[in-house]
Design a protein around this motif. Sequence first.
Motif, mmCIF file in Angstrom:
data_model
loop_
_atom_site.group_PDB
_atom_site.id
_atom_site.type_symbol
_atom_site.label_atom_id
_atom_site.label_comp_id
_atom_site.label_asym_id
_atom_site.label_seq_id
_atom_site.Cartn_x
_atom_site.Cartn_y
_atom_site.Cartn_z
ATOM 1 N N THR A 229 34.835 50.362 -2.360
ATOM 2 C CA THR A 229 36.214 50.007 -2.688
ATOM 3 C C THR A 229 36.832 49.282 -1.495
ATOM 4 O O THR A 229 36.256 49.259 -0.400
ATOM 5 C CB THR A 229 37.045 51.274 -2.990
ATOM 6 O OG1 THR A 229 37.169 52.040 -1.786
ATOM 7 C CG2 THR A 229 36.418 52.111 -4.090
ATOM 8 N N GLU A 230 38.025 48.731 -1.686
ATOM 9 C CA GLU A 230 38.718 48.042 -0.597
ATOM 10 C C GLU A 230 39.079 48.996 0.527
ATOM 11 O O GLU A 230 39.240 48.581 1.669
ATOM 12 C CB GLU A 230 39.972 47.352 -1.115
ATOM 13 C CG GLU A 230 39.672 46.156 -1.987
ATOM 14 C CD GLU A 230 40.926 45.450 -2.469
ATOM 15 O OE1 GLU A 230 42.040 45.816 -2.035
ATOM 16 O OE2 GLU A 230 40.790 44.521 -3.279
ATOM 17 N N GLU A 231 39.223 50.286 0.230
ATOM 18 C CA GLU A 231 39.531 51.284 1.246
ATOM 19 C C GLU A 231 38.288 51.727 2.014
ATOM 20 O O GLU A 231 38.397 52.358 3.062
ATOM 21 C CB GLU A 231 40.184 52.525 0.616
ATOM 22 C CG GLU A 231 41.574 52.280 0.066
ATOM 23 C CD GLU A 231 41.556 51.603 -1.297
ATOM 24 O OE1 GLU A 231 40.574 51.777 -2.058
ATOM 25 O OE2 GLU A 231 42.527 50.893 -1.603
ATOM 26 N N GLU A 232 37.100 51.419 1.493
ATOM 27 C CA GLU A 232 35.850 51.879 2.101
ATOM 28 C C GLU A 232 35.133 50.816 2.926
ATOM 29 O O GLU A 232 34.272 51.155 3.736
ATOM 30 C CB GLU A 232 34.895 52.381 1.012
ATOM 31 C CG GLU A 232 35.398 53.599 0.282
ATOM 32 C CD GLU A 232 34.565 53.941 -0.929
ATOM 33 O OE1 GLU A 232 34.600 55.115 -1.332
ATOM 34 O OE2 GLU A 232 33.880 53.065 -1.495
ATOM 35 N N ALA A 233 35.465 49.551 2.725
ATOM 36 C CA ALA A 233 34.768 48.483 3.451
ATOM 37 C C ALA A 233 35.681 47.277 3.629
ATOM 38 O O ALA A 233 36.520 46.984 2.782
ATOM 39 C CB ALA A 233 33.508 48.069 2.690
ATOM 40 N N ARG A 234 35.509 46.614 4.762
ATOM 41 C CA ARG A 234 36.207 45.355 5.002
ATOM 42 C C ARG A 234 35.406 44.536 5.996
ATOM 43 O O ARG A 234 34.605 45.068 6.767
ATOM 44 C CB ARG A 234 37.624 45.578 5.498
ATOM 45 C CG ARG A 234 37.757 45.960 6.936
ATOM 46 C CD ARG A 234 39.229 46.041 7.331
ATOM 47 N NE ARG A 234 39.400 46.290 8.751
ATOM 48 C CZ ARG A 234 39.516 45.329 9.673
ATOM 49 N NH1 ARG A 234 39.453 44.064 9.330
ATOM 50 N NH2 ARG A 234 39.665 45.640 10.944
ATOM 51 N N LYS A 235 35.644 43.230 5.951
ATOM 52 C CA LYS A 235 34.947 42.329 6.856
ATOM 53 C C LYS A 235 35.819 42.059 8.077
ATOM 54 O O LYS A 235 37.009 41.792 7.952
ATOM 55 C CB LYS A 235 34.622 41.020 6.138
ATOM 56 C CG LYS A 235 33.560 40.227 6.831
ATOM 57 C CD LYS A 235 32.983 39.165 5.935
ATOM 58 C CE LYS A 235 31.802 38.530 6.629
ATOM 59 N NZ LYS A 235 31.233 37.457 5.823
ATOM 60 N N ALA A 236 35.228 42.178 9.255
ATOM 61 C CA ALA A 236 35.899 41.878 10.517
ATOM 62 C C ALA A 236 35.107 40.761 11.175
ATOM 63 O O ALA A 236 34.056 41.003 11.765
ATOM 64 C CB ALA A 236 35.952 43.115 11.408
ATOM 65 N N GLY A 237 35.594 39.535 11.033
ATOM 66 C CA GLY A 237 34.815 38.388 11.509
ATOM 67 C C GLY A 237 33.581 38.223 10.635
ATOM 68 O O GLY A 237 33.692 38.082 9.425
ATOM 69 N N ARG A 238 32.416 38.310 11.255
ATOM 70 C CA ARG A 238 31.166 38.198 10.489
ATOM 71 C C ARG A 238 30.525 39.557 10.212
ATOM 72 O O ARG A 238 29.445 39.630 9.640
ATOM 73 C CB ARG A 238 30.164 37.321 11.257
ATOM 74 C CG ARG A 238 30.649 35.902 11.439
ATOM 75 C CD ARG A 238 29.677 35.005 12.175
ATOM 76 N NE ARG A 238 28.617 35.695 12.890
ATOM 77 C CZ ARG A 238 27.415 35.200 13.114
ATOM 78 N NH1 ARG A 238 27.116 34.004 12.691
ATOM 79 N NH2 ARG A 238 26.521 35.877 13.777
ATOM 80 N N ILE A 239 31.182 40.624 10.609
ATOM 81 C CA ILE A 239 30.620 41.970 10.519
ATOM 82 C C ILE A 239 31.324 42.765 9.427
ATOM 83 O O ILE A 239 32.550 42.787 9.354
ATOM 84 C CB ILE A 239 30.784 42.720 11.865
ATOM 85 C CG1 ILE A 239 30.179 41.940 13.019
ATOM 86 C CG2 ILE A 239 30.228 44.137 11.789
ATOM 87 C CD1 ILE A 239 28.682 41.794 12.967
ATOM 88 N N TRP A 240 30.544 43.448 8.597
ATOM 89 C CA TRP A 240 31.106 44.363 7.616
ATOM 90 C C TRP A 240 31.278 45.732 8.249
ATOM 91 O O TRP A 240 30.372 46.245 8.908
ATOM 92 C CB TRP A 240 30.197 44.478 6.390
ATOM 93 C CG TRP A 240 30.411 43.357 5.435
ATOM 94 C CD1 TRP A 240 29.652 42.233 5.289
ATOM 95 C CD2 TRP A 240 31.478 43.248 4.488
ATOM 96 N NE1 TRP A 240 30.191 41.432 4.321
ATOM 97 C CE2 TRP A 240 31.309 42.031 3.812
ATOM 98 C CE3 TRP A 240 32.559 44.057 4.158
ATOM 99 C CZ2 TRP A 240 32.180 41.612 2.800
ATOM 100 C CZ3 TRP A 240 33.418 43.637 3.162
ATOM 101 C CH2 TRP A 240 33.221 42.426 2.496
ATOM 102 N N LEU A 241 32.463 46.325 8.050
ATOM 103 C CA LEU A 241 32.754 47.684 8.498
ATOM 104 C C LEU A 241 32.853 48.574 7.264
ATOM 105 O O LEU A 241 33.459 48.183 6.263
ATOM 106 C CB LEU A 241 34.078 47.730 9.267
ATOM 107 C CG LEU A 241 34.138 46.875 10.523
ATOM 108 C CD1 LEU A 241 35.552 46.881 11.085
ATOM 109 C CD2 LEU A 241 33.144 47.366 11.563
ATOM 110 N N VAL A 242 32.247 49.739 7.339
ATOM 111 C CA VAL A 242 32.277 50.678 6.218
ATOM 112 C C VAL A 242 32.699 52.054 6.718
ATOM 113 O O VAL A 242 32.521 52.382 7.887
ATOM 114 C CB VAL A 242 30.902 50.772 5.510
ATOM 115 C CG1 VAL A 242 30.499 49.429 4.927
ATOM 116 C CG2 VAL A 242 29.820 51.280 6.445
#
Length: 87
Positions: free
Chosen positions: A45-58
């Motif tokens: 979901t949008e609360e569980e993952a987001r992109k920071a630059g070229r890196i995905w954060l989960v």
Amino acid sequence: MGKGNDRCALEEVMTAAEAAEKWGLNARTVQQSCTGYKGALPRFTEEEARKAGRIWLVTKAGMERLYGPEEKNPKSLLTKCEIRTII
């Protein structure tokens, strides 16, 4: 954060590569769960993952929802947050 069951906020968020290593998955598998694969919607979901630059954060919660609890390696070192909880 204090003692008890509180977790360090930084322990709750990790890169897709770090999450894949902790859960014994391929990093690409976690990335595809962030972006969707072959026209499918993303699994996080949008609360569980987001992109920071070229890196995905989960989030740890997102990983546990999709892949189950993290299996602790008995030989792994405790994190600073886990040490604070014990003390």
